[in-house]
Design a protein around this motif. Structure first.
Motif, mmCIF file in Angstrom:
data_model
loop_
_atom_site.group_PDB
_atom_site.id
_atom_site.type_symbol
_atom_site.label_atom_id
_atom_site.label_comp_id
_atom_site.label_asym_id
_atom_site.label_seq_id
_atom_site.Cartn_x
_atom_site.Cartn_y
_atom_site.Cartn_z
ATOM 1 N N UNK A 284 67.863 -56.808 16.263
ATOM 2 C CA UNK A 284 68.736 -58.045 15.860
ATOM 3 C C UNK A 284 67.462 -58.506 14.985
ATOM 4 N N UNK A 285 67.537 -59.056 13.927
ATOM 5 C CA UNK A 285 66.367 -58.828 12.559
ATOM 6 C C UNK A 285 67.148 -61.140 12.465
ATOM 7 N N UNK A 328 81.474 -53.140 9.957
ATOM 8 C CA UNK A 328 80.635 -54.288 8.825
ATOM 9 C C UNK A 328 81.610 -55.057 10.071
ATOM 10 N N UNK A 329 80.518 -56.146 10.609
ATOM 11 C CA UNK A 329 81.286 -57.380 10.653
ATOM 12 C C UNK A 329 80.483 -58.700 10.686
ATOM 13 N N UNK A 330 81.322 -60.278 10.741
ATOM 14 C CA UNK A 330 80.572 -61.544 9.891
ATOM 15 C C UNK A 330 81.139 -62.448 10.123
ATOM 16 N N UNK A 404 76.793 -58.077 11.668
ATOM 17 C CA UNK A 404 76.910 -57.093 12.774
ATOM 18 C C UNK A 404 76.357 -55.436 11.894
ATOM 19 N N UNK A 405 76.004 -54.858 11.865
ATOM 20 C CA UNK A 405 76.588 -53.717 11.267
ATOM 21 C C UNK A 405 76.248 -53.166 12.745
ATOM 22 N N UNK A 434 72.886 -53.108 14.707
ATOM 23 C CA UNK A 434 72.049 -54.358 14.529
ATOM 24 C C UNK A 434 72.791 -55.717 13.807
ATOM 25 N N UNK A 435 71.797 -56.520 14.287
ATOM 26 C CA UNK A 435 72.699 -57.693 13.967
ATOM 27 C C UNK A 435 71.560 -58.620 12.471
ATOM 28 N N UNK A 436 72.071 -58.649 11.839
ATOM 29 C CA UNK A 436 71.013 -59.964 11.213
ATOM 30 C C UNK A 436 71.688 -61.566 10.853
#
Ligand SMILES: Nc1ncnc2c1ncn2[C@@H]1O[C@H](COP(=O)(O)OP(=O)(O)OP(=O)(O)O)[C@@H](O)[C@H]1O
Length: 527
Positions: A284-285, A328-330, A404-405, A434-436
């Motif tokens: 996670x970033x 990808x999801x957002x 999220x990727x 990995x989540x941004x």
């Protein structure tokens, strides 16, 4: 903020023990050990400062030796030996019987001591997080990891003194385990097996330059940045009204000055984590800071670069034939509710499954085949995001946005079945993600006097969730057994980023202006 990365340990040990000539291919196999095996074992012991135990352990079965406290005399030695064993135990996927230490086999004063837990991290022993992939054996790479251009030490620009801030930290210089590299090259695995430990949390601070408004008011720049520290010069008045400056110093894993580009930010923070996503890491970033401090500016390009590198890795020899796909999801969290930013702000529901995995019911995932798609989705998502105007930022994000990727592995059979219902992403097994997270900006009460009722309610909700996040991070960093995830929707959603094979990178943002809130923020980030 120290911590461990179990999966890297796994990769490191797998490669060491799969070397031609290494004894039996498995550490746990009993029987005579070859010279090559002895040498490998000696290196492992040396890495834990236990080289003097090398010969008796090399010629015996190590788990048994450990159980009997063979060779190790002091509690500290026993702890170190156990840790070494524990690291190896995470590599038991090569087919041999894993060694599971019993409570009795561990020095009672060692296993429960904060030092010991500190090395593994309370959250890192959550085995539930591993169940959803069941990919271990398929992930053991029989050859050294194909060097990627973005691995630490593999690019000229990374060695360039000016190129990156975090380089020194990533190589483990200056600080011990906490700053060890997140990603190991084959070379690293051989030479420094202990350095496959990476920090659970890495805090990077970025200072943004003065904006036009601030320049026009001729306000002073009160932040000095150097190496991995910064000083805030806070103007103050004594009781007799004499002006003086109070200095506040803060240290972080890295501090980025105002001249650092977004690309350099990526290379120093996210890039080294990317290869570990293929090793079951959930990273996670997130960007944390006051409103107007530059969170969105910094976060926006990161998923694009990450997707580019993830796609490049997907096409590497080791992964090419594994039916991996990138999804990808957002979505956003606004007022404690979840909305899909790529599906007309459809309201979403968060649930936990039987294995305490966070599931966001109804969230649309889109396959990523090229970087342009990611750019388009980010634009689309940002357009749908809840924004508003605050005293400090005209276009302020009023929600926490989570992109999220996810790398998933698909089986041929299931793919065929679900191609008919168009729900392909659901059938893949999560390999890593990995989540941004672009957090909504926090506000001081003093900045909100001009805000309308709605903006104040939003601000209260934002501050509440950021406080809950701070509590979770603090608990995690102090290796507390209880992490208060249920403090807010944000921390509930982030739950799986804090447990299991996870890494959390945090960017704090510093506005140039010296305010009470800035110092509080930096104090929070540095503790
Ligand atoms: N490092 C930087 N270099 C140049 N401009 C920057 C930098 N950081 C931020 N800015 C500018 O500052 C302004 C505010 O930035 P941004 O919207 O990213 O803040 P934010 O922290 O996301 O605010 P909020 O929490 O209110 O959404 C933008 O106009 C952005 O372009």
């Amino acid at each position: 903020m120290g911590g461990q990365m179990q999966q890297s340990n796994a990769a490191a040990a797998a490669s060491l023990y799969d070397q031609p000539g290494a004894a039996g291919g498995s550490f746990y196999s009993a029987g005579p050990t070859s010279d090559a095996g002895d040498a490998v074992m000696a290196r492992w012991l040396q890495s834990a400062g236990l080289q003097h135990l090398a010969s008796p352990l090399a010629s015996n079965n190590m788990p048994n030796a450990l159980m009997q406290g063979y060779g190790a005399q002091s509690t500290e030695e026993k702890q170190r030996l156990f840790k070494l064993m524990r690291n190896l135990n995470f590599n038991g996927e090569s087919g041999s019987e894993p060694f599971t230490p019993t409570v009795q086999s561990v020095p009672a004063d060692g296993f429960h001591s904060p030092e010991f837990r500190g090395d593994f991290g309370a959250g890192l022993l959550d085995l539930h997080a591993m169940d959803d992939t069941e990919l271990l054996s398929e992930h053991v790479i029989p050859e050294p990891f194909e060097p990627s251009p973005f691995m630490v030490g593999s690019t000229a620009s990374f060695d360039d003194e000016n190129s990156l801030i975090g380089n020194k930290h990533l190589r483990g210089e200056g600080q011990a385990d906490a700053d060890a590299p997140a990603v190991l090259t084959a070379y690293d695995k051989e030479i420094v097996p202990r350095e496959n430990n990476v920090a659970k949390i890495r805090v990077v601070v970025r200072k943004r330059p003065l904006n036009k408004k601030e320049l026009s008011r001729r306000e002073d720049d009160v932040v000095t940045v150097y190496d991995n520290a910064l000083t805030v010069h806070e103007p103050k008045l004594k009781v007799d009204l004499t002006a003086y400056v109070e200095k506040h110093e803060f240290c972080f894993d890295a501090v980025l000055g105002e001249d650092v580009s977004n690309d350099e930010v990526y290379r120093g923070t996210v890039e080294p984590i990317i290869p570990t996503i293929f090793q079951r890491t959930k990273a996670t970033c997130f960007a944390y800071g006051q409103t107007g401090s530059g969170k969105t500016f910094t976060m926006k390009p990161l998923p694009i670069r990450a997707a580019e590198d993830l796609l490049r890795l997907l096409h590497q020899t080791v992964y090419r034939n594994q039916r991996f796909k990138l999804w990808l999801s957002y979505f956003e969290i606004y007022g404690g509710k979840l909305f899909d930013l790529l599906c007309d702000r459809k309201k979403l529901c968060m649930r936990e499954d039987g294995r305490q995995q966070v599931c966001i019911v109804g969230l649309q995932e889109f396959e990523v085949r090229d970087v342009q798609i990611v750019k388009d989705y980010i634009e689309r998502g940002n357009g749908a995001r809840s924004t508003g105007s605050t005293g400090a930022n005209e276009e302020s994000s009023r929600s926490h946005a989570i992109l999220q990727l996810v790398v998933k592995k698909h089986s041929e059979k299931k793919d065929m079945r679900q191609n008919t219902d168009g729900n392909e992403a659901k059938n893949g097994k999560v390999v890593g993600k990995i989540s941004f997270i672009d957090l909504a900006g926090s506000e001081r009460g003093a900045d909100t006097t001009d805000n309308d009722r709605q903006t104040r309610i939003e601000g209260a909700e934002i501050n509440k969730s950021l406080l809950a996040l701070k509590e979770c991070i603090r608990a995690l960093d102090n290796d507390k057994l209880h992490i208060p995830f249920r403090g807010s929707k944000l921390t509930e959603v982030l739950r799986d980023s804090f447990v299991g094979n996870s890494k959390t990178g945090k960017k704090s943002f510093k506005k140039w202006k010296c305010e009470e809130g800035s110092i509080t923020k930096l104090t929070t980030s540095s503790t």
